[in-house]
Write a protein that holds these residues in place. Structure first.
Motif, PDB file in Angstrom:
ATOM      1  N   SER B  49      -1.357 -27.114 -41.865  1.00 27.96           N
ATOM      2  CA  SER B  49       0.084 -26.934 -42.105  1.00 27.96           C
ATOM      3  C   SER B  49       0.638 -28.125 -42.867  1.00 27.96           C
ATOM      4  N   GLN B  94       4.482 -20.661 -40.098  1.00 26.58           N
ATOM      5  CA  GLN B  94       3.744 -20.275 -38.900  1.00 26.58           C
ATOM      6  C   GLN B  94       4.718 -19.767 -37.822  1.00 26.58           C
ATOM      7  N   ASP B 168       1.492 -19.785 -44.157  1.00 25.55           N
ATOM      8  CA  ASP B 168       0.883 -20.479 -43.021  1.00 25.55           C
ATOM      9  C   ASP B 168       0.630 -19.460 -41.917  1.00 25.55           C
TER      10      ASP B 168
END
Ligand SMILES: Nc1ncnc2c1ncn2[C@@H]1O[C@H](COP(=O)(O)OP(=O)(O)OP(=O)(O)O)[C@@H](O)[C@H]1O
Ligand SMILES: [Mg+2]
Lengths: 833, 225
Positions: B49, B94, B168
């Motif tokens: 990330s 994410q 992500d």
């Protein structure tokens, strides 16, 4: 894991909850600090505003006392009986009953042949308890013996004796009920202070008793109640109980007549202030508890029972509440009982016998209101927190209303989003509007009231003149006494003065009314002798016939615009053409009744050796055209007509209007011109500026305390806004981080925040200008016993609005900057993972 | 494949927590060519990330440079970075990171509105239909399931037709067939609009759909056993 927590809580839950409460407060420092600040501010505001407010009320009563010259609620005039005095003395609600009596007027002194001053006598109660509050300095003592006088600097100057001090002697010629006398007096005392009685001498009881006046026909009773607030009914009943005669006048002061309304208005203001404090605490509390619903849900998933959770939240709030209230009260005490008196002392403001005191009731009220707000404010969010299921809690987002199907998206993105913000957080929007609008409204209200106090000096003339000069060279019996004290040179000097806009002159000449049995002059002399009991009608008539000049009168000329005003005030009963061409005159009232029959009849008079005749068109009861001291009648004619009667009329008075009211420079120059006039001792001036100064002087401390209160309120309102905004920023920082992560620049965030701030400001200002004006008008009118016209204090209000606008725009930006600090977007986003 | 669109030069990122220093990225040299589809894999906490954030202009490196489409991100000011994020990069987080105050439609069009651009309604409609969230547009993020939120976040990243899409774990909350559909869609769109696609994933099947797979380990590019 779960089992462990449950076990732990069950075994030793008190201490765990205590620890958890402390820890939560520590980790949510900001949130709790905001709550703490709100509670602190509210209790501080309540305490200091009520403490200072009570002082303000005391001061406003002191101002009344000073303007009236003594402290009283009710006056019985035109005489009173001993029985009536006893009735009043025996009442339990009466604090004091004073006696005041007029007993003669001074005509001349050994230094000035034309004096305007009176003799007054006041009893011990009057002088020592009612008058005392308006006396700021006293040298010597109240007159004890017949030849003693109590003076003021003003009255001594009017007698041409300004150099005299206590113990000095002067000779005065005065008129009382028994005749005209010349006597030597000793000054027993000189006082300084407030009141219309400063142009008079106070005399001893012995002196009073030999003047021929008696209390039953001309004394005044002054009554002061114990309470500052009386109902109209009580006053009415008291009036009835006195059994007044037809000639007696019962007068309640304008203040006491409206005291109950004033009390209600004050209570109304208090209610608004309490309510705003209450709402603020309630809402901040609500926002901060519901902002942690997620956290409370988590505690529940870990096995905390509802009961434990409720106790846990209560514990936190109790901790914050108690410290907040305590800190607020301490701050309130330091501001209102230590700082305020200190500032007042440094500024050299005299508060008389009032001051800043500690009132236990105020303390109790402040604690009570704050505590009540906390108790009520915590109930609902506690229920929400306890009733929400853990799963719901995790998704809890407050009271977001789902908008119905979106209409066409239009308009600027920022405005739209700002509006949505306000719409979607109705509660917060309401708090902000309320807190800002309330503080603006109370500020509006108080400045209007304070401002109106400053405008208590309203002139009765239609011009609102800034300066009036009277020629007072005249004496009663000498037709040649009037001197050209105001001549052309003097007039043009004044006209030429830089700041002078307009000058009006009232001119006149002395005239003789030949004696006619049963005619106008006969009627007039009859009226005069009624007012001067030492003259008998028959003596006066024979004197009149021998020497009509002694009973001379005055013809005064006015210009067209003044005629328009005067005629308007009389109901436009006079034909304009007739007046201007000199066919009719207006008779000036002289203190006795003028029967209708004289209106429309012609009267004759002579100037020099010319005989004239003129019709009386109306009677004017105003004394705007100057009180003259001649026995004979005063006739008001047109300026042109006056000039046709004489080539050299005297100027009786000048009315001056400045380009700029209260202009100090112009005032000074005019006073210099008067000073340079050889007749300066006989020029009587009335100045709006001086009156304003006197009033300001009598208000010492009022303006300052009032301003402090309104500024405090404004400050508290603004701090509350900052607080609410900080709280909302706390809840929204994730949103901003996300927005930035998808490409919103800081500039754009600021644009959005400024617009939100402007909406808050706009809303509050709108509420202030609409509802606020209504409330202010209502409170103003119910407290307005001085009948001052309602006027909005534009400048302070504009400043306050501007301040609020700037604050509204800047606060969100500053709080945003503070939450961002220098952290990158990812760092800020991570806080929520 | 033509020119290099993403290039990092000994890129390092250190985090300081008290006296401790966490080295999230350690001298990463990484290149992506225009219109390439690269997948990044690696253990949890290895810095995937972090790398993507650097490329997306969300954070600045401790040392080293990131050059995207000829622009050196570490030399840009905040204003320029915001513009870069808005116009060049489409980021799929994410944690989805939808704006809680806005409904799904507004969330998707938000970056366009920031630019004052005209919203291409047909394109958006096509996107949401393919992503199966056409019936959720009036709802708020909190009312959606994790997968739905993820798809909304994908729609938002694609709405501006960015030159480079950074995702992500875009399929972290989707079942296998949905995951393949989403990646398929990303590929189709990327090809259609000539976009570069970088995807972090745990799913080796998905990684294999890429032109190239890069593996990260302890903040470094893993050069193979
Ligand atoms: N703001 C931060 N402060 C401190 N440490 C951080 C920060 N951001 C990341 N880290 C650390 O840097 C390392 C790399 O984090 P990163 O989020 O890039 O991992 P990841 O490969 O994406 O893992 P995952 O597959 O679990 O998402 C981790 O050890 C993490 O603890
Ligand atoms: Mg990751």
């Amino acid at each position: 894991m779960e089992g462990k927590v449950i076990l732990m809580l069950a075994n030793n839950n008190r201490s765990v909850i205590n620890k958890l409460a402390e820890n939560t407060i520590r980790t949510n420092k900001r949130q709790f600090f905001i709550l703490f600040l709100t509670i602190l501010l509210s209790s501080f505001m309540l305490f200091s505003i009520f403490t200072i407010g009570l002082t303000y009320l005391d001061l406003s009563r002191l101002q009344n006392t000073r303007l009236y010259g003594s402290e009283y609620d009710i006056a019985v005039m035109n005489g009173f009986t001993e029985d009536q005095r006893k009735i009043l003395l025996n009442r339990s609600d009466v604090k004091s009953v004073g006696v005041l009596a007029y007993c003669g007027n001074v005509k001349s002194s050994d230094s000035d042949r034309s004096v305007n001053a009176g003799f007054l006598w006041g009893d011990k109660t009057y002088w020592e308890s009612q008058k005392a509050l308006a006396v700021t300095e006293m040298k010597g003592h109240y007159p004890q013996t017949r030849n003693e006088l109590l003076a003021t600097e003003e009255v001594l100057e009017a007698c041409g004796k300004s150099s005299l001090s206590v113990g000095g002697c002067l000779s005065l010629t005065y008129e009382d009920y028994t005749g005209i006398h010349t006597t030597d007096f000793v000054i027993s005392g000189i006082w300084k202070g407030y009141g219309g009685d400063k142009a008079n001498f106070y005399v001893s009881k012995d002196f009073y008793e030999q003047t021929g006046y008696d209390l039953e026909s001309s004394g005044i009773l002054q009554v002061k109640f114990k309470s500052n607030y009386m109902t109209g009914k009580t006053i009415e009943k008291l009036k009835e109980s006195l059994g007044l005669s037809l000639t007696q006048v019962f007068q309640a002061s304008e203040y006491i007549e409206r005291s109950l309304t004033i009390l209600f208005a004050v209570l109304g203001l208090c209610f608004i202030i309490c309510l705003s404090a209450y709402l603020l605490i309630y809402n901040i509390l609500y926002l901060s508890v519901s902002g942690k619903i997620r956290y409370y849900g988590l505690l529940q998933t870990l096995g905390m029972t509802k009961k434990q959770l409720v106790r846990f939240i209560r514990k936190q709030i109790l901790l914050v509440g108690v410290t907040g209230i305590t800190a607020g009260i301490i701050l309130g005490i330091s501001v209102s009982l230590i700082l305020a008196p200190y500032v007042v002392k440094v500024l050299g403001i005299s508060l008389g016998n009032t001051g800043f005191y500690f009132y236990p009731e105020v303390l109790a009220l402040s604690i009570l209101v704050t505590a009540a707000a906390i108790l009520c404010g915590v109930r609902k969010p506690i229920h929400i927190a306890a009733d929400v299921t853990p799963v719901e809690a995790v998704k809890y987002r407050g009271n977001i209303v789902i908008p119905c199907a979106r209409k066409k998206r239009q308009g600027n993105l920022y405005w739209r989003m700002a509006k949505d913000q306000l719409k979607n957080n109705k509660k917060r929007t309401a708090v902000v509007f309320l807190s800002l609008a309330m503080s603006l409204i109370v500020f509006f209200c108080l400045t209007t009231l304070i401002d109106s106090q400053g405008r208590r000096t309203v002139y009765p003339n239609y011009w609102d003149a800034d300066f009036i000069v009277h020629n007072s060279t005249q004496t009663t019996e000498d037709i040649t006494s009037l001197k050209p004290a105001i001549d052309d040179a003097f007039l043009s000097d004044i006209q030429k003065t830089a700041g002078v806009a307009e000058v009006h002159a009232v001119k006149g000449i002395p005239v003789v009314f030949p004696y006619e049995e049963g005619g106008f002059s006969d009627f007039w002399i009859k009226g005069c002798t009624k007012m001067k009991p030492y003259l008998t009608y028959s003596d006066a008539v024979s004197e009149y016939q021998k020497n009509p000049e002694k009973y001379y009168g005055m013809v005064k000329g006015i210009d067209e615009s003044e005629f328009n005003y005067l005629n308007g005030s009389l109901g436009s009963i006079i034909d304009r053409q007739e007046f201007l061409s000199g066919k009719t005159a207006i008779l000036q009232y002289a203190g006795f009744e003028i029967p209708k029959k004289w209106i429309g009849s012609s009267i004759s008079f002579s100037t020099g050796n010319q005989k004239q005749e003129i019709k009386i068109g109306a009677v004017s009861y105003g004394d705007y055209y100057g009180a003259t001291v001649n026995f004979g009648a005063n006739l008001i004619v047109s300026e042109n007509h006056l000039e046709s009667l004489t080539s050299k009329p005297y100027v009786l008075s000048l009315t001056v209007k400045y380009k700029q009211s209260y202009d100090v420079e112009t005032e000074k120059e005019i006073k210099n011109i008067i000073e340079a006039n050889p007749y300066n001792h006989d020029l009587l001036s009335i100045s709006k500026y001086d009156d304003m100064k006197t009033i300001q002087d009598s208000q010492s401390g009022m303006f300052e305390t009032g301003t402090v209160i309104s500024l405090l309120l404004l400050l508290v309102g603004m701090l509350n806004y900052i607080n609410t905004m900080a709280n909302s920023m706390q809840n929204r920082k994730l949103t901003f981080s996300i927005m930035e992560s998808v490409g919103m620049s800081k500039k754009q965030v600021k644009k959005l925040l400024i617009r939100e701030g402007m909406l808050y400001a706009g809303g509050s200002v709108f509420i202030t200008l609409t509802i606020g004006t209504g409330i202010t008008w209502f409170i103003f009118q119910s407290m307005n016993y001085m009948k001052i016209p309602f006027a909005i204090p534009v400048l302070p209000l504009l400043c306050a609005i501007l301040l609020v606008m700037i604050l509204c725009a800047l606060t969100p930006i500053v709080t945003y900057k503070r939450t961002v600090r220098n952290r990158s977007v990812t760092e800020r986003l991570r806080e929520y993972e | 494949m033509e020119r290099v669109i993403v290039k990092t030069n000994s890129l390092s990122k250190h985090y300081h927590i008290g006296t401790q220093t966490v080295i999230a990225l350690d001298g990463v040299n990484f290149e992506v060519k225009e219109r390439e589809f690269v997948s990044i894999i690696g253990k949890s906490g290895c810095g995937k990330s972090t790398l993507l954030h650097m490329i997306g202009g969300l954070d600045l490196p401790t040392s080293g440079t990131v050059i995207v489409d000829g622009m050196n991100l570490s030399e840009m000011n905040e204003e320029q970075l915001a513009l870069f994020r808005r116009r060049k990069a489409g980021f799929i987080f994410q944690q989805y990171n939808l704006i809680p105050d806005l409904n799904i439609y507004d969330n998707i069009t938000f970056p366009l509105e920031l630019d004052g651009a005209v919203v291409d309604k047909e394109f958006i409609q096509e996107l949401v239909e393919t992503l199966h969230i056409a019936d959720k547009l009036e709802m708020f993020p909190s009312m959606l399931s994790g997968g739905e939120q993820q798809r909304a976040a994908i729609a938002r990243a694609l709405a501006t037709k960015p030159a480079i899409i950074l995702a992500d774990e875009p399929t972290g909350n989707l079942d296998t067939s949905a995951s393949h559909d989403v990646i398929g869609l990303l590929k189709v769109i990327a090809e259609k609009y000539q976009q570069t696609l970088i995807v972090i994933t745990h799913d080796l099947d998905i990684a294999q759909m890429a032109d190239r797979t890069v593996r990260l380990q302890d903040g470094k590019i893993w050069k193979g056993k």
